[in-house]
Each structure stands twice: as C-alpha cells, then as structure tokens.
Write a protein that holds these residues in place. Structure first.
Motif, PDB file in Angstrom:
ATOM      1  N   GLN A  12       0.829  -1.198   0.000  1.00 39.76           N
ATOM      2  CA  GLN A  12       0.000   0.000   0.000  1.00 39.76           C
ATOM      3  C   GLN A  12       0.869   1.256   0.000  1.00 39.76           C
ATOM      4  OE1 GLN A  12      -3.494   0.196  -0.059  1.00 39.76           O
ATOM      5  NE2 GLN A  12      -3.234  -1.948  -0.619  1.00 39.76           N
ATOM      6  N   TYR A  16       1.102   4.080  -2.971  1.00 40.23           N
ATOM      7  CA  TYR A  16       0.847   5.482  -2.648  1.00 40.23           C
ATOM      8  C   TYR A  16       2.028   6.360  -3.086  1.00 40.23           C
ATOM      9  CZ  TYR A  16       0.016   9.751  -0.045  1.00 40.23           C
ATOM     10  OH  TYR A  16      -0.156  11.069   0.287  1.00 40.23           O
ATOM     11  N   CYS A  17       3.233   5.906  -2.815  1.00 41.09           N
ATOM     12  CA  CYS A  17       4.424   6.667  -3.181  1.00 41.09           C
ATOM     13  C   CYS A  17       4.526   6.851  -4.687  1.00 41.09           C
ATOM     14  CB  CYS A  17       5.680   6.005  -2.627  1.00 41.09           C
ATOM     15  SG  CYS A  17       5.779   6.109  -0.835  1.00 41.09           S
ATOM     16  N   ARG A  19       1.946   6.990  -6.702  1.00 41.70           N
ATOM     17  CA  ARG A  19       0.898   7.939  -7.097  1.00 41.70           C
ATOM     18  C   ARG A  19       1.295   9.378  -6.816  1.00 41.70           C
ATOM     19  NH1 ARG A  19      -2.930   4.453  -4.443  1.00 41.70           N
ATOM     20  NH2 ARG A  19      -2.985   6.011  -2.811  1.00 41.70           N
TER      21      ARG A  19
END
Length: 51
Positions: A12, A16-17, A19
């Motif tokens: 996750q 996220y990183c 994105r």
C-alpha cells in the motif's frame, strides 16, 4: 528506531508513493512522525484528564 510493517502495508505504501511521486523513505518518515506526535498528544491528554 526500527519499524516493521507487513507485506500488505508495504505494498500500500509503495503504491501510494508511486501515485504521489515521492520517495518511500520520505512518506514513511512523515507517517512515523505523525504517529509519534499523536502518541505524545494522547499521553498528554490522558495526563490532563487524570489530573
């Protein structure tokens, strides 16, 4: 300080990183600092409540 996360959390975090286009270490450090700050304020609040 050593922090251990499970595979799901790592995946996750990695997604996220990607994105937000930030290094994983930067995002993880910010999250750890937020967690520590929240823990500190909880202990302060519980101390105030017990007084």
């Amino acid at each position: 300080m050593e922090v251990t996360i499970d595979v799901y959390t790592y995946d996750q975090l990695k997604d996220y990183c990607r994105r937000v286009n930030e290094p994983m270490s930067f995002i993880a450090t910010k999250a750890i600092k937020k967690y520590i700050d929240a823990s500190d304020s909880d202990s302060v609040n519980s101390t105030i409540a017990s007084d």
